[in-house]
Design a protein around this motif. Structure first.
Motif, PDB file in Angstrom:
ATOM      1  N   ILE A   1       0.910  -1.297  -0.182  1.00 20.60           N
ATOM      2  CA  ILE A   1      -0.028  -0.118   0.071  1.00 20.60           C
ATOM      3  C   ILE A   1       0.813   1.283  -0.057  1.00 20.60           C
ATOM      4  O   ILE A   1       0.723   2.132  -0.807  1.00 20.60           O
ATOM      5  N   LEU A   2       1.802   1.387   0.923  1.00 23.17           N
ATOM      6  CA  LEU A   2       2.820   2.139   0.745  1.00 23.17           C
ATOM      7  C   LEU A   2       3.418   2.500  -0.495  1.00 23.17           C
ATOM      8  O   LEU A   2       3.775   3.823  -0.987  1.00 23.17           O
ATOM      9  N   GLU A   3       3.714   1.498  -1.414  1.00 23.86           N
ATOM     10  CA  GLU A   3       4.240   1.609  -2.743  1.00 23.86           C
ATOM     11  C   GLU A   3       3.312   2.256  -3.497  1.00 23.86           C
ATOM     12  O   GLU A   3       3.442   3.199  -4.332  1.00 23.86           O
ATOM     13  N   LYS A   4       1.890   1.806  -3.401  1.00 23.23           N
ATOM     14  CA  LYS A   4       1.055   2.366  -4.368  1.00 23.23           C
ATOM     15  C   LYS A   4       0.723   4.004  -3.935  1.00 23.23           C
ATOM     16  O   LYS A   4       0.504   4.915  -4.991  1.00 23.23           O
ATOM     17  N   ILE A   5       1.091   4.644  -2.633  1.00 26.79           N
ATOM     18  CA  ILE A   5       0.903   5.778  -2.475  1.00 26.79           C
ATOM     19  C   ILE A   5       2.347   6.651  -3.039  1.00 26.79           C
ATOM     20  O   ILE A   5       1.988   7.625  -3.440  1.00 26.79           O
ATOM     21  N   TYR A   6       3.369   5.954  -2.824  1.00 28.56           N
ATOM     22  CA  TYR A   6       4.583   6.319  -3.296  1.00 28.56           C
ATOM     23  C   TYR A   6       4.623   6.887  -4.805  1.00 28.56           C
ATOM     24  O   TYR A   6       5.119   7.803  -5.294  1.00 28.56           O
ATOM     25  N   ILE A   7       4.019   5.854  -5.726  1.00 30.52           N
ATOM     26  CA  ILE A   7       4.210   6.072  -7.038  1.00 30.52           C
ATOM     27  C   ILE A   7       2.710   6.560  -7.590  1.00 30.52           C
ATOM     28  O   ILE A   7       2.373   6.649  -8.519  1.00 30.52           O
ATOM     29  N   GLY A   8       1.681   6.954  -6.687  1.00 28.43           N
ATOM     30  CA  GLY A   8       0.332   7.303  -7.118  1.00 28.43           C
ATOM     31  C   GLY A   8       0.301   8.990  -7.488  1.00 28.43           C
ATOM     32  O   GLY A   8       1.349   9.554  -7.753  1.00 28.43           O
ATOM     33  N   GLU A   9      -1.103   9.415  -7.571  1.00 25.21           N
ATOM     34  CA  GLU A   9      -1.057  10.613  -8.078  1.00 25.21           C
ATOM     35  C   GLU A   9      -1.028  11.742  -7.193  1.00 25.21           C
ATOM     36  O   GLU A   9      -1.089  12.763  -7.392  1.00 25.21           O
ATOM     37  N   GLU A  10      -1.203  11.335  -5.809  1.00 28.63           N
ATOM     38  CA  GLU A  10      -1.190  12.474  -4.855  1.00 28.63           C
ATOM     39  C   GLU A  10       0.277  12.808  -4.360  1.00 28.63           C
ATOM     40  O   GLU A  10       0.856  12.290  -3.614  1.00 28.63           O
TER      41      GLU A  10
ATOM     42  N   LYS B   1       1.492  15.484  -2.837  1.00 27.51           N
ATOM     43  CA  LYS B   1       1.738  15.833  -1.352  1.00 27.51           C
ATOM     44  C   LYS B   1       2.189  14.883  -0.350  1.00 27.51           C
ATOM     45  O   LYS B   1       2.469  14.985   0.687  1.00 27.51           O
ATOM     46  N   TYR B   2       1.872  13.710  -0.935  1.00 20.10           N
ATOM     47  CA  TYR B   2       2.053  12.403  -0.056  1.00 20.10           C
ATOM     48  C   TYR B   2       3.340  11.389  -0.497  1.00 20.10           C
ATOM     49  O   TYR B   2       3.952  10.651   0.099  1.00 20.10           O
ATOM     50  N   TRP B   3       3.886  11.979  -1.804  1.00 15.28           N
ATOM     51  CA  TRP B   3       5.439  11.332  -2.025  1.00 15.28           C
ATOM     52  C   TRP B   3       6.437  11.285  -1.218  1.00 15.28           C
ATOM     53  O   TRP B   3       6.811  10.073  -1.085  1.00 15.28           O
ATOM     54  N   ASP B   4       6.595  12.470  -0.496  1.00 18.72           N
ATOM     55  CA  ASP B   4       7.798  12.225   0.217  1.00 18.72           C
ATOM     56  C   ASP B   4       7.599  11.839   1.591  1.00 18.72           C
ATOM     57  O   ASP B   4       8.585  10.915   2.026  1.00 18.72           O
ATOM     58  N   SER B   5       6.367  11.546   2.078  1.00 13.79           N
ATOM     59  CA  SER B   5       6.174  10.914   3.342  1.00 13.79           C
ATOM     60  C   SER B   5       5.971   9.494   2.997  1.00 13.79           C
ATOM     61  O   SER B   5       6.509   8.536   3.912  1.00 13.79           O
ATOM     62  N   ALA B   6       5.675   9.187   1.667  1.00 14.34           N
ATOM     63  CA  ALA B   6       5.661   7.460   1.610  1.00 14.34           C
ATOM     64  C   ALA B   6       7.130   6.926   1.150  1.00 14.34           C
ATOM     65  O   ALA B   6       7.244   6.049   1.926  1.00 14.34           O
ATOM     66  N   GLU B   7       7.838   7.813   0.677  1.00 14.37           N
ATOM     67  CA  GLU B   7       9.271   7.298   0.382  1.00 14.37           C
ATOM     68  C   GLU B   7      10.103   7.600   1.756  1.00 14.37           C
ATOM     69  O   GLU B   7      10.884   6.552   2.142  1.00 14.37           O
ATOM     70  N   THR B   8       9.900   8.185   2.815  1.00 13.99           N
ATOM     71  CA  THR B   8      10.423   8.506   3.971  1.00 13.99           C
ATOM     72  C   THR B   8      10.116   7.179   4.723  1.00 13.99           C
ATOM     73  O   THR B   8      10.754   6.579   5.536  1.00 13.99           O
ATOM     74  N   ALA B   9       8.851   6.856   4.651  1.00 15.39           N
ATOM     75  CA  ALA B   9       8.442   5.701   5.608  1.00 15.39           C
ATOM     76  C   ALA B   9       8.942   4.396   4.888  1.00 15.39           C
ATOM     77  O   ALA B   9       9.515   3.634   5.822  1.00 15.39           O
ATOM     78  N   LEU B  10       9.230   4.227   3.631  1.00 17.29           N
ATOM     79  CA  LEU B  10       9.797   3.183   3.446  1.00 17.29           C
ATOM     80  C   LEU B  10      11.172   3.147   3.697  1.00 17.29           C
ATOM     81  O   LEU B  10      11.865   2.157   3.726  1.00 17.29           O
TER      82      LEU B  10
END
Length: 535
Positions: free
Chosen positions: A296-305, A307-316
């Motif tokens: 799910i984090l991967e989906k957010i990371y490469i998704g359309e939003e 504003k959440y790219w950096d947060s998802a990458e930091t989480a990974l």
């Protein structure tokens, strides 16, 4: 003998042949199917593009009249009327479908192309919304259960008034209903058509309702066309509570496969708001839940939003350092999988935004390099990241061969140490403000020039590849017993000068010594020759 009175349109026009009626029925079927298909495709596309209900697109029209896409669920009828009566409207829609088909074939509506088209619009819209009311779209509510509601997404605003959000099915329904109303105005009353007097209030039995008017009443009764008002027309963004997200995250490890799947789909729609909880569950020993959370984090990371790219990458990145080997490996694999297509490009875009220079290899200076997307070096000067927030973006550029810290940079020692640890294969060097513009290698007599950068100080002074720099500013490059030799020594000598200084450079070319006067340039903080991509 007096002919019996009949009602409606059929008493006013010649009866069509069976072949003509059949053609009208085919037209009805094709047009109705097109309307339903367009409605369902548009809903799927917009909801897939914008995501969880409550998300809006940028406006396509601005001003007093504005238009944008806004995802919303409607549990009522047209334009939000009758909220909470989903199943009632679903049943009425099914009844209406059979009523329309009966009217078309048995009631004679197929004898009129106008009625055929209007009923095709109505049935197409009815089918489109019925599909949603039966939950066939697969969207889930806050409990992860199938949501039996209609997907709306067309939003018009007139000044400060928000027209109720609707969809193409609603538009087809209204168009069909309007066509029926217009047709009813064209028809003669039954009494005039058969030349009989209007029955008085004392006459026995009610007057028959003409067929078109009957169709309008049918459409209105079944909620297929509603008043052009709504009690609350302003769209609302749904509130996604922390408790709701916590419950979904817990269901990622549920024993029921269907619940795990439903929770996964719901969390993908929730998106970046669930990142914190996803990291927590990913770091647990539940393999199933951890695997799904990282996916799910991967989906957010490469998704359309964005504003959440950096947060998802930091989480990974955080999970990549997990003490659980399987979690760390899975997170690292996810980041590596998207390095070239996502991770590197986003990091480059951010370091440029923060003031770094990025220099790419080019085929003129480096004929053997085929991939001109490869970075040659990154340079950080006095304007780089005054607030000190950009080190994390530099650390993500694991394939960068060199980072040059130009005199005046503001990187702290601890940041440089972090960078050296994160990029163990990269050259990280201090450089002065002056720039010569060559690459060099070792030679017994000094520094052999490798590449000469076109248009820079060395090129302008006439230095060439394979020249050996013996002295720079009167100082020998290779001195007996000196710790620094060759190119490293040359770098230290250049650092003592400023841009604009004129320096004598003694070289060995074809076995002969020459002295060239070089005007040093400023160390470049190059901007990329192509706009940074933000995937």
């Amino acid at each position: 003998m007096t002919e019996p009175a009949t009602d409606g349109l059929l008493s006013q026009q010649p009866e069509k042949t069976p072949g003509g009626i059949r053609n009208q029925v085919v037209l009805f079927a094709i047009l109705g199917a097109i309307c339903a298909a367009w409605d369902l495709w548009s809903k799927s596309y917009v909801f897939g593009k914008l995501g969880f209900p409550g998300h809006a697109s940028d406006p396509y029209l601005e001003g007093w009249l504005s238009f944008r896409l806004f995802t919303s669920f409607n549990k009522g009828a047209l334009w939000g009327i009758g909220q909470g009566q989903t199943w009632l409207f679903a049943v009425l829609s099914i009844v209406a479908i059979f009523g329309i088909l009966y009217w078309l074939v048995k009631g004679g509506a197929a004898q009129s192309w106008w009625l055929t088209v209007s009923l095709a619009f109505i049935i197409g819209g009815t089918l489109g919304n019925l599909y949603d009311r039966l939950g066939l779209h697969g969207c889930l509510d806050q409990q992860g259960q199938v949501l039996y509601a209609v997907r709306d997404f067309l939003l018009f605003t007139f000044g400060t008034y928000h027209w109720p959000v609707f969809n193409f099915a609603d538009a087809f329904l209204v168009t069909g209903a309007i066509m029926l109303v217009l047709k009813s105005f064209e028809e003669q009353p039954v009494e005039e058509a058969v030349n009989v007097p209007v029955p008085s209030s004392n006459a026995e039995g009610p007057a028959k309702l003409p067929s078109v008017q009957a169709g309008i009443l049918l459409a209105l009764c079944f909620g297929l066309a509603a008043p052009l008002v709504a009690a609350d027309s302003k769209p609302k963004t749904p509130v996604i509570s922390t408790e709701f997200i916590d419950e979904l995250v817990q269901q990622l490890g549920d024993s029921s496969y269907s619940k795990r799947q439903a929770a996964t789909k719901a969390l993908i729609k929730v998106g970046g708001k669930a990142i914190k909880q996803l990291v927590e569950v990913a770091n647990k020993k539940d393999l199933e839940a951890s695997t799904r959370a990282i996916a799910i984090l991967e989906k957010i990371y490469i998704g359309e939003e964005e504003k959440y790219w950096d947060s998802a990458e930091t989480a990974l990145e955080e999970l990549r350092e997990s003490k659980l080997p399987s979690v760390a490996a899975r997170a690292a694999t996810t980041l590596d999988r998207h390095y070239a297509s996502v991770r590197e490009k986003r990091a480059i875009a951010n370091v440029i935004k923060l003031g770094a220079g990025v220099s790419y290899y080019d085929s003129n200076t480096f004929p053997g390099i085929q991939d001109e997307e490869r970075i040659q070096f990154i340079s950080l000067g006095a304007d780089w990241d005054v607030k000190g927030e950009g080190i994390k973006y530099l650390k993500r550029l694991s394939a960068v061969p060199a980072v040059y810290l130009v005199k005046g940079h503001k990187l702290k020692e601890e940041h440089i140490a972090e960078l050296q640890q994160a990029l163990p294969d990269a050259i990280i060097q201090d450089r002065g403000k002056a720039y010569l513009g060559i690459s060099g290698g070792a030679h017994p007599l000094g520094c052999m020039i490798g590449r000469v950068v076109e248009g820079k100080a060395a090129d302008k002074a006439g230095l060439r590849s394979q020249d050996v720099i013996v002295e720079f500013g009167g100082v020998k490059i290779n001195e007996v017993g000196a710790q620094l030799q060759g190119f490293d020594k040359l770098i230290e000598l250049i650092k003592k000068h400023d841009a604009g200084d004129k320096v004598d450079v003694k070289i060995l070319r074809n076995g002969r010594h020459e002295v060239l006067n070089v005007t040093l340039g400023a160390w470049p903080i190059p901007k990329p020759k192509r706009p940074a991509k933000r995937p």
